[in-house]
Design a protein around this motif. Structure first.
Motif, short mmCIF file in Angstrom:
data_model
loop_
_atom_site.label_atom_id
_atom_site.label_comp_id
_atom_site.label_asym_id
_atom_site.label_seq_id
_atom_site.Cartn_x
_atom_site.Cartn_y
_atom_site.Cartn_z
N LEU A 173 -5.86 -2.48 -3.09
CA LEU A 173 -4.99 -1.45 -3.66
C LEU A 173 -4.44 -1.97 -4.98
CD1 LEU A 173 -3.14 1.13 -3.62
CD2 LEU A 173 -1.49 -0.27 -2.38
N PHE A 174 -4.57 -1.17 -6.02
CA PHE A 174 -3.93 -1.44 -7.31
C PHE A 174 -3.07 -0.23 -7.63
CE2 PHE A 174 -7.93 -3.81 -7.58
CZ PHE A 174 -7.44 -5.08 -7.85
N ASP A 175 -1.78 -0.46 -7.78
CA ASP A 175 -0.83 0.62 -8.06
C ASP A 175 -0.01 0.21 -9.27
OD1 ASP A 175 1.19 2.49 -8.15
OD2 ASP A 175 1.66 2.37 -6.03
N SER A 176 0.01 1.04 -10.30
CA SER A 176 0.73 0.69 -11.53
C SER A 176 2.24 0.60 -11.31
CB SER A 176 0.41 1.70 -12.63
OG SER A 176 0.86 2.99 -12.26
N LYS A 177 2.76 1.17 -10.21
CA LYS A 177 4.20 1.08 -9.93
C LYS A 177 4.61 -0.23 -9.26
CE LYS A 177 5.45 5.93 -9.32
NZ LYS A 177 5.91 6.94 -8.34
N ILE A 178 3.67 -0.89 -8.60
CA ILE A 178 4.00 -2.14 -7.90
C ILE A 178 4.05 -3.26 -8.92
CG2 ILE A 178 3.20 -3.81 -6.18
CD1 ILE A 178 2.02 -1.50 -4.61
N GLU A 179 5.11 -4.03 -8.86
CA GLU A 179 5.32 -5.11 -9.82
C GLU A 179 4.29 -6.22 -9.59
OE1 GLU A 179 8.70 -8.36 -10.93
OE2 GLU A 179 9.36 -6.38 -10.29
N VAL A 180 3.71 -6.65 -10.68
CA VAL A 180 2.72 -7.72 -10.64
C VAL A 180 3.36 -8.98 -11.20
CG1 VAL A 180 0.47 -8.44 -11.53
CG2 VAL A 180 0.86 -6.05 -10.96
N GLN A 181 3.22 -10.08 -10.49
CA GLN A 181 3.78 -11.36 -10.92
C GLN A 181 2.72 -12.14 -11.69
OE1 GLN A 181 7.01 -12.14 -10.30
NE2 GLN A 181 7.14 -10.12 -9.37
N VAL A 182 2.99 -12.35 -12.99
CA VAL A 182 2.07 -13.11 -13.83
C VAL A 182 2.60 -14.54 -13.91
CG1 VAL A 182 1.02 -13.32 -16.11
CG2 VAL A 182 1.47 -11.05 -15.14
N SER B 85 0.80 -8.04 -4.43
CA SER B 85 0.86 -7.82 -2.99
C SER B 85 1.24 -6.39 -2.68
CB SER B 85 1.86 -8.79 -2.35
OG SER B 85 3.15 -8.53 -2.82
N TRP B 86 0.80 -5.92 -1.54
CA TRP B 86 1.09 -4.56 -1.09
C TRP B 86 1.05 -4.54 0.42
CZ3 TRP B 86 -3.04 -2.72 1.66
CH2 TRP B 86 -4.26 -3.30 1.40
N THR B 87 1.62 -3.51 0.99
CA THR B 87 1.65 -3.38 2.44
C THR B 87 0.84 -2.17 2.87
OG1 THR B 87 3.59 -1.93 2.44
CG2 THR B 87 4.02 -4.31 2.46
N GLN B 88 0.62 -2.06 4.15
CA GLN B 88 -0.09 -0.91 4.71
C GLN B 88 0.68 0.37 4.38
OE1 GLN B 88 -2.97 -1.34 6.30
NE2 GLN B 88 -3.32 0.67 7.16
N VAL C 218 -0.20 1.80 1.03
CA VAL C 218 -1.46 2.54 1.07
C VAL C 218 -1.22 3.95 1.62
CG1 VAL C 218 -3.77 2.65 2.08
CG2 VAL C 218 -2.84 0.45 1.35
N ILE C 219 -0.49 4.04 2.72
CA ILE C 219 -0.24 5.34 3.35
C ILE C 219 0.53 6.27 2.43
CG2 ILE C 219 0.98 6.46 5.27
CD1 ILE C 219 0.18 3.93 6.94
N VAL C 220 1.56 5.74 1.77
CA VAL C 220 2.36 6.55 0.84
C VAL C 220 1.48 7.04 -0.30
CG1 VAL C 220 4.21 6.40 -0.89
CG2 VAL C 220 4.58 5.52 1.43
N ASN C 221 0.66 6.17 -0.86
CA ASN C 221 -0.22 6.57 -1.96
C ASN C 221 -1.25 7.60 -1.51
OD1 ASN C 221 0.29 5.29 -4.60
ND2 ASN C 221 0.28 3.42 -3.37
N LYS D 46 -20.64 4.40 8.92
CA LYS D 46 -19.36 5.11 8.73
C LYS D 46 -18.83 4.81 7.34
CE LYS D 46 -17.75 5.18 13.48
NZ LYS D 46 -16.66 4.83 14.38
N TRP D 47 -18.15 5.80 6.77
CA TRP D 47 -17.54 5.64 5.46
C TRP D 47 -16.13 5.09 5.63
CZ3 TRP D 47 -20.23 5.82 1.14
CH2 TRP D 47 -21.43 6.51 1.13
N LEU D 48 -15.78 4.11 4.78
CA LEU D 48 -14.45 3.50 4.77
C LEU D 48 -13.91 3.48 3.34
CD1 LEU D 48 -15.13 0.30 6.94
CD2 LEU D 48 -14.17 2.46 7.72
N LEU D 49 -12.59 3.62 3.22
CA LEU D 49 -11.95 3.44 1.92
C LEU D 49 -11.87 1.95 1.66
CD1 LEU D 49 -10.44 4.64 -0.54
CD2 LEU D 49 -8.34 4.39 0.79
N THR D 50 -12.48 1.48 0.58
CA THR D 50 -12.49 0.06 0.27
C THR D 50 -11.62 -0.31 -0.93
OG1 THR D 50 -14.57 0.40 -0.94
CG2 THR D 50 -14.73 -0.41 1.30
N GLN D 51 -11.35 0.68 -1.81
CA GLN D 51 -10.48 0.45 -2.96
C GLN D 51 -9.70 1.71 -3.27
OE1 GLN D 51 -11.35 -1.53 -6.73
NE2 GLN D 51 -13.34 -2.12 -5.85
N LEU D 52 -8.45 1.50 -3.64
CA LEU D 52 -7.60 2.60 -4.09
C LEU D 52 -6.90 2.12 -5.35
CD1 LEU D 52 -6.18 5.33 -3.83
CD2 LEU D 52 -4.58 4.25 -2.23
N ILE D 53 -7.17 2.80 -6.45
CA ILE D 53 -6.53 2.46 -7.72
C ILE D 53 -5.66 3.65 -8.12
CG2 ILE D 53 -6.90 1.90 -10.16
CD1 ILE D 53 -9.63 0.72 -9.24
#
Length: 170
Positions: A82-91, A103-106, A109-112, A160-167
């Motif tokens: 999962l890549f979400d532009s709202k989640i803070e990324v630590q450089v 980092s992200w939680t389950q 993903v559900i909210v997105n 079966k089809w699975l979601l593998t990436q969510l941007i």
């Protein structure tokens, strides 16, 4: 005379040993061959049955994926990215965006995905499918002329089809 009898008896004994050996081989291998023949038939039957089981149809999958939240949660890959532009990324110091820890939680993903499902119904959003390969399809849900985009990558795993990436770009 004793030597002649001994040689004759030796030949008969040798022939008897060879006969017993061949008998054991034929019965032992015969059962083994039959068993492996049965195993081959079972394996061929399984392969034939697997040929009858077609991979999941993507169009049916994607329709259900966006309309059934329980089904959606069941079809998240264990290695989902999962890549979400709202989640803070630590450089890290001295690093760049490619060295960032993310980092992200389950729940993220559900909210997105709830947001994706809601916006997919919005006429402002457009949807494009990109067929990368037989087993990878991307769905791009976006507002034209804006940065607002959801890119979902689906991979077929064991039919079966699975979601593998969510941007998500807000």
């Amino acid at each position: 005379m004793g030597i002649i009898l001994f040689r004759h008896w030796k030949k008969m004994f040798g022939s008897l040993v060879i006969f017993i050996f061949l008998f054991i081989l034929s019965t032992g291998c015969g059962h083994g061959t039959a068993d492996s023949g049965n195993n081959n038939l079972i394996q061929q039957d399984k392969m034939h049955n697997n040929e009858d089981i077609q991979p999941e149809d993507f169009s049916q999958f994607i329709e259900r994926f966006h309309s059934d939240s329980l089904f959606q949660q069941q079809r998240l890959s264990e290695s989902l990215v999962l890549f979400d532009s709202k989640i803070e990324v630590q450089v890290p110091p001295g690093g760049d965006k490619y060295d960032a820890s993310y980092s992200w939680t389950q729940n993220d993903v559900i909210v997105n995905l709830l947001e994706v499902n809601k916006n997919k119904q919005n006429p402002e959003y457009h949807t494009e499918l990109m067929f990368i390969s037989d087993s990878v399809i991307c769905e791009n849900i976006f507002i034209p002329k804006s940065n607002r985009t959801y890119l979902l990558e689906f991979s077929r795993v064991e039919r079966k089809w699975l979601l593998t990436q969510l941007i998500v770009n807000h």
